[in-house]
Design a protein around this motif. Structure first.
Motif, PDB file in Angstrom:
ATOM      1  N   SER A 219      79.904 117.444  19.476  1.00 38.47           N
ATOM      2  CA  SER A 219      81.276 116.958  19.081  1.00 38.47           C
ATOM      3  C   SER A 219      81.861 118.029  17.897  1.00 38.47           C
ATOM      4  N   ASP A 220      82.927 118.354  17.825  1.00 39.70           N
ATOM      5  CA  ASP A 220      83.488 119.046  16.754  1.00 39.70           C
ATOM      6  C   ASP A 220      83.453 118.038  15.466  1.00 39.70           C
ATOM      7  N   SER A 221      82.804 118.295  14.562  1.00 36.76           N
ATOM      8  CA  SER A 221      82.537 117.547  13.357  1.00 36.76           C
ATOM      9  C   SER A 221      83.932 117.354  12.582  1.00 36.76           C
ATOM     10  N   LEU A 222      85.003 118.672  12.692  1.00 36.98           N
ATOM     11  CA  LEU A 222      86.222 118.408  12.123  1.00 36.98           C
ATOM     12  C   LEU A 222      87.268 117.817  12.754  1.00 36.98           C
ATOM     13  N   SER A 223      87.297 118.062  14.222  1.00 41.77           N
ATOM     14  CA  SER A 223      88.521 117.762  15.033  1.00 41.77           C
ATOM     15  C   SER A 223      88.268 116.225  15.678  1.00 41.77           C
ATOM     16  N   LYS A 224      87.082 116.126  15.894  1.00 45.01           N
ATOM     17  CA  LYS A 224      86.338 115.186  16.647  1.00 45.01           C
ATOM     18  C   LYS A 224      87.500 114.849  18.073  1.00 45.01           C
ATOM     19  N   GLN A 225      87.904 115.919  18.702  1.00 48.72           N
ATOM     20  CA  GLN A 225      88.371 115.999  19.934  1.00 48.72           C
ATOM     21  C   GLN A 225      87.269 115.681  21.060  1.00 48.72           C
ATOM     22  N   GLN A 226      87.572 114.804  22.202  1.00 50.72           N
ATOM     23  CA  GLN A 226      86.871 114.671  23.002  1.00 50.72           C
ATOM     24  C   GLN A 226      86.761 115.846  24.073  1.00 50.72           C
ATOM     25  N   VAL A 227      85.529 116.028  24.946  1.00 55.96           N
ATOM     26  CA  VAL A 227      85.290 116.788  26.165  1.00 55.96           C
ATOM     27  C   VAL A 227      85.498 115.739  27.056  1.00 55.96           C
ATOM     28  N   LEU A 228      86.351 116.116  28.456  1.00 59.55           N
ATOM     29  CA  LEU A 228      86.607 115.453  29.433  1.00 59.55           C
ATOM     30  C   LEU A 228      85.767 116.182  30.612  1.00 59.55           C
ATOM     31  N   LEU A 229      84.399 115.626  30.946  1.00 55.97           N
ATOM     32  CA  LEU A 229      83.380 116.482  31.933  1.00 55.97           C
ATOM     33  C   LEU A 229      83.669 115.828  33.267  1.00 55.97           C
TER      34      LEU A 229
ATOM     35  N   ASN B 188      83.689 112.131  27.701  1.00 55.06           N
ATOM     36  CA  ASN B 188      83.847 111.387  28.655  1.00 55.06           C
ATOM     37  C   ASN B 188      83.754 112.227  29.957  1.00 55.06           C
ATOM     38  N   ALA B 189      82.581 111.545  30.653  1.00 54.54           N
ATOM     39  CA  ALA B 189      81.842 112.203  31.817  1.00 54.54           C
ATOM     40  C   ALA B 189      82.307 111.452  32.987  1.00 54.54           C
ATOM     41  N   THR B 190      82.568 112.020  34.123  1.00 58.20           N
ATOM     42  CA  THR B 190      82.581 111.611  35.405  1.00 58.20           C
ATOM     43  C   THR B 190      81.710 112.221  36.721  1.00 58.20           C
ATOM     44  N   LEU B 191      80.899 111.609  37.115  1.00 61.63           N
ATOM     45  CA  LEU B 191      80.232 112.079  38.295  1.00 61.63           C
ATOM     46  C   LEU B 191      80.705 111.322  39.795  1.00 61.63           C
ATOM     47  N   SER B 192      80.883 112.107  40.568  1.00 64.01           N
ATOM     48  CA  SER B 192      81.393 111.615  42.204  1.00 64.01           C
ATOM     49  C   SER B 192      80.841 112.389  42.892  1.00 64.01           C
ATOM     50  N   ASN B 193      80.329 111.757  43.847  1.00 64.86           N
ATOM     51  CA  ASN B 193      79.802 112.508  45.177  1.00 64.86           C
ATOM     52  C   ASN B 193      78.609 113.372  44.811  1.00 64.86           C
TER      53      ASN B 193
END
Length: 642
Positions: free
Chosen positions: A428-438, A459-464
């Motif tokens: 995580s970016d300690s300054l902006s606290k933006q999330q990563v969508l995986l 935010n992680a999603t695994l499918s198939n």
């Protein structure tokens, strides 16, 4: 006073003795022929083009050829470079300054069909500054040297070069252009070359293209190619380049083989780069970059591709159908940095042999959309396939139809040891606290020697997806954020915990298989997370002694379990489920068969767990110590219905 025939054609021969350079009385030197052509144009401006024909033979270059024509001039051999040779000789005790020089601003010049051998100049071989159009064709240089550029083209509209051969030739720069509108180099072959500056240098252009270029055996060149100062959205393309055995300066602290500046729309395709060493970065781009159908073999650099994203424009990095083999990279195969937005598309990557690097993809200070699909990362030695250090805005990273097999850490003698490693690592970016969508879709990973995912605030999603025969501390480990797993299978893996999730706002795992895994703690280790587990097949998993259960749920959060089929599992505290440290756990419409544990053959509940069971079937479960079906103790509460 000499008089010249008012004609468009002039002639030169090694045995000539004419003064007018006519066909019947040719001049003896190319310099005389060019002088005759330019004088003719200056005296009669209506002559739009002149040609100097040079017959076969050897010409000693005692003086430089000064071109002052006001209109088009063609300097052309009759039968090509194989039979027309220019040789060098010191003039007045000093080397020549140039072979040809032009400073006219209105003419067009074409030089065709010459071999230049043993020429030494104190400045440049060809110095053309100002002609509207410049072209070279069928030119060969052998054992030549100069202090600056072999070819310098400045302030021209169009520059074209084709069928040029360079052998055992040295200079500061091979080709340099300055302020040209359009440039094309096609069919250039060079071998055993040296350039102590920048091999190819292009500054301030509208468009430039390379095609069918082969360069081998270049020693100690600080930059192989530099394309900078381009106008807005200037295309710069390389196609069909073969580059073998190119070495940077040993003493250089930081150097780049290909430096592609801002405002360039860079394309490299159908090219092969092999045995490049002693560079900090192989390719450094600051604008849009597209790499298609290239191969990279036996390259030793810090970063293979460094892509710096503009802080203003959304820049694209696209890499498709590229192969990598026998690489030794000190930081990353692809490093993305220094920007607020961008788009990356990776497709058709193939690993032909072991590639050694700390990271394949290093994403630092980035945002927007990044896609990796239809690629094979088998037999790869890395610490991280993809590592995201921080983001300036929400970042979407997608893996689609990606295969990974035999991935492992590099050996300790290759690159510095890292404290941790993973297929995907998200910090995580300690300054902006933006999330990563995986997102991972239709991916398969097996025989890995490190985790699939280490994530923080992702935010992680695994499918198939399929994950099998992998050994790691925790194969998936996330803190914060959320994780969703759909229609996926996890089989024959060994870990402390197969999936470890802590402090997650939302965990959803459905329609998935967990089988034949061997773990020290748990297959699913869910701590302080809101969880929905639905329609899972959980069978033939083993939790080692002093571990927990196949599914371990802890912390003060709500957890819903529906339609679970748990069979033939061996746990320690619960054959399939354990519930500890105060969570709410609801299990419904589920079946437990032939599971075993020390306490609670099917379910273990302890230390404040609120357990609710409904519509479940428990058969042939057993406990080694107590609680053949359930073990509930330590201020826990439970209810059973249906």
């Amino acid at each position: 006073v000499c008089s010249y025939a008012l004609t468009n054609e002039f002639y030169v021969s090694p045995n000539g003795n004419g003064t007018e350079c006519s066909q019947g009385a040719p001049c003896a030197s190319i310099k005389a022929g060019v002088s005759a052509a330019c004088t003719s144009q200056n005296e009669t401006p209506s002559i739009s083009a002149s040609t100097v024909w040079v017959t076969d033979g050897i010409y000693v270059m005692e003086e430089e050829i000064d071109i002052s024509c006001i209109n088009t001039l063609n300097i052309q051999s009759v039968n090509g470079s194989a039979s027309t040779v220019l040789v060098g000789r010191p003039f007045n005790g000093n080397d020549l300054q140039h072979i040809m020089k032009a400073t006219t601003t209105s003419s067009s010049i074409e030089v065709r069909g010459f071999q230049i051998a043993g020429v030494i100049t104190s400045d440049r071989i060809f110095d053309f500054n100002g002609p509207v159009n410049v072209a070279f064709d069928d030119i060969a240089l052998h054992q030549c040297s100069c202090s600056n550029e072999l070819f310098y083209i400045g302030n021209s509209q169009v520059f074209n070069m084709s069928s040029v051969f360079l052998n055992e030739t040295k200079s500061s720069t091979i080709i340099s252009t300055y302020r040209i509108q359009s440039g094309t180099i096609r069919g250039l072959v060079g071998e055993l070359l040296g350039a102590n500056g920048t091999f190819f240098y292009f500054y301030n252009f509208n468009e430039f293209s390379f095609s069918d270029v082969t360069i081998t055996d270049v020693l100690e060149v600080s930059e192989f190619m530099s394309a900078i100062g381009a106008r807005i959205d200037s295309p710069f393309s390389i196609s069909g380049m073969k580059l073998v055995k190119v070495h940077g300066l040993v003493s250089s602290m930081e150097s780049t083989a290909f430096l592609i500046g801002a405002n360039c729309n860079f394309t490299m395709e159908n090219s092969h780069l092999s045995q490049l060493t002693q560079y900090t970065t192989l390719i450094n781009t600051f604008g849009e970059a597209r790499l298609r159908n290239n191969s990279f073999t036996s390259i030793n650099v810090v970063d293979l591709l460094w892509h710096s994203i503009s802080s203003v424009n959304s820049n694209l990095l696209s890499m498709t159908d590229c192969s990598f083999s026998l690489l030794l990279i000190n930081q990353a195969i692809v490093a993305i940095a220094s920007g607020t937005n961008g788009n990356m598309y990776i497709s058709g990557i193939t690993i032909l042999d072991s590639v050694v690097a700390p990271q394949f993809f290093l994403l630092n200070s980035i945002g927007d959309y990044w896609t990796i699909e239809d690629s094979d990362f088998s037999n790869l030695s890395v610490y991280y396939l993809t590592r995201i250090l921080d983001t300036h805005s929400t970042t979407s990273l997608t893996f689609r139809n990606v295969n990974g097999s035999g991935l492992e850490k590099p050996g300790p003698n290759v690159v510095p040891i890292q404290a941790s490693s993973a297929l995907v690592s998200i910090g995580s970016d300690s300054l902006s606290k933006q999330q990563v969508l995986l997102t991972m879709e239709d991916c398969s990973f097996r025989d890995m020697k490190f985790p699939l995912l280490l994530g923080q605030d992702a935010n992680a999603t695994l499918s198939n997806c399929e994950l099998s025969h992998t050994i790691a501390e925790n194969i998936i480990s996330t803190t914060g954020g959320s994780i969703s797993i759909f229609n996926s299978s996890f089989t024959h893996n060994s870990a402390r915990s197969l999936i470890h999730i802590e402090a997650s706002s939302d965990v959803i795992i459905s329609n998935s298989l967990f089988a034949y895994n061997f773990v020290l703690q748990a297959v699913l280790d869910l701590d302080n997370s809101q969880t929905l587990l639905k329609q899972l097949e959980i069978h033939n998993n083993i939790v080692k002694a002093e571990g927990k259960s196949v599914v371990s749920i802890s912390g003060n959060e709500e957890n819903i379990v529906q339609a679970i089929n748990g069979r033939n599992n061996t746990g320690q505290l619960g054959g399939v489920f354990s519930c500890t440290d105060g969570p709410y756990l609801s299990i419904s419409n589920s079946t437990f068969h032939n599971n075993s544990a020390d306490y609670g053959g099917a379910i273990y509940s302890y230390d404040g767990c609120s357990l609710e069971l409904s519509d479940i079937i428990v058969t042939n479960c057993r406990a080694n110590i107590d609680g053949g079906a359930f073990w509930i103790s330590g201020y826990s509460s439970g209810s059973i219905s249906d």
